[in-house]
Scaffold this motif. Structure first.
Motif: not given
Length: 342
Positions: A184-191
């Motif tokens: 939800t916070g948008g951090d693509i590295s998490v995905m």
């Protein structure tokens, strides 16, 4: 431990024995699973549509909806492959409200988890038997996946769950494509980290067993937009976002780089009508960039029989009781337009 243990529920194996699938259902799933794998691996250039209600609330209305999809699917089968959404779990941001059919098979009655696990299995089973659609569900509770594992062809790991270790490890062993949403916070590295984890093999504890997985080569990204620190919805479906995702995939030892784009949620600013424009915008990005075309495997669209949403108890047939959805007439027209644009 401050919990009241109400009753022991059947194991997935016990429920499968009580509500078995036919040889026909197994064959349909095998054939559809192969076609989906071919799309993610690039052997097929069809566009996937993971499409349907925000949450599956009433069995008859859901079956009515996907029966309508079946008629449209037959007309666009050369371009589009549909995976209906039958989402029987509903994540809640603050933990309260309708949590989906698993918890409440009747949205107007109290939770009943025994009736719930039976209801979700019967609904997915009925969908295949009556429409020959194997469907998608959200893997909100990893330990419950096996109640449906012989029926599903696609699972999504939601924005609130994608950083959780148990979700990542379970996704590595589900045996079907697993979409990992950006948080939800948008951090693509998490995905991206979640995709790496899901594509890797693991040994871990699952439903009281020590289990081992080989890794899921069809784990992939789902872009759903995000909310910034000021509470604003920020989309991430644009051309530049897709180029950035290509760069994130580049250099990583990942199989079958792919993205499904969620056209609702923060990508639409929760304006469900925007899904029409957003879908066409993505088609344009695919037209101007062969690399983006190869990366984008499909769209996720929230759609039901009636436009919008309603409160629980309003009793409007085929209208969402959670997030607002595109109504049927707009949905049907959009599918035909996407087939022309792909």
């Amino acid at each position: 431990m401050d919990m009241e243990f109400l009753r022991k529920l059947p194991t997935p194996q016990e429920l499968k024995e009580q509500f078995p699938v036919s040889n026909k259902v197994m064959q349909i799933k095998e054939e559809r699973d192969k076609e989906i794998r071919d799309i993610f691996s690039g052997k097929s250039d069809k566009l996937i549509l993971v499409i349907g209600p925000c949450s599956a609330d009433h069995e008859d209305a859901v079956i009515d909806y996907i029966s309508r999809l079946r008629k449209v699917q037959e007309k666009v089968s050369d371009k589009i492959f549909m995976i209906p959404r039958i989402y029987t779990n509903k994540p809640r941001t603050i933990g309260v409200g309708y949590k989906g059919m698993l918890h409440q098979p009747d949205p107007e009655k109290e939770s009943d988890m025994l009736k719930g696990i039976i209801a979700i299995r019967q609904l997915h089973k009925r969908a295949i038997e009556e429409t020959e659609f194997t469907c998608a569900d959200e893997m909100l509770y990893p330990e419950n996946h096996r109640y449906l594992s012989d029926l599903l062809s696609y699972v999504a790991v939601g924005a609130r769950s994608v950083e959780d270790q148990q979700h990542r490890l379970t996704a590595s062993g589900v045996g079907i494509p697993a979409g990992m949403k950006n948080p939800t916070g948008g951090d693509i590295s998490v995905m991206m980290n979640s995709i790496i984890a899901a594509q890797s093999g693991h040994t871990f504890l699952y439903r009281g067993w020590e289990v081992k997985t080989k890794g899921n080569p069809y784990a992939h990204a789902i872009l759903r937009g995000y909310v910034d620190k000021f509470g604003r919805n920020i989309p991430n479906y644009h051309y530049e976002d897709l180029q950035h995702l290509l760069e994130q995939y580049d250099g990583k030892d990942l199989q079958n780089p792919a993205v499904i784009i969620d056209t609702n949620h923060s990508n639409s600013g929760k304006n469900y009508l925007e899904q029409i424009r957003i879908s066409k915008d993505i088609m344009h990005s695919c037209k101007v960039s062969p690399e983006i075309h190869n990366l984008v495997k499909g769209l996720m669209i929230e759609s039901y029989i009636e436009d919008g949403n309603q409160k629980v108890g309003d009793h409007c047939y085929g209208k969402s009781i959670t997030d607002p959805c595109l109504g049927w007439e707009k949905t049907e027209q959009l599918i035909y337009e996407l087939a022309d644009l792909w």
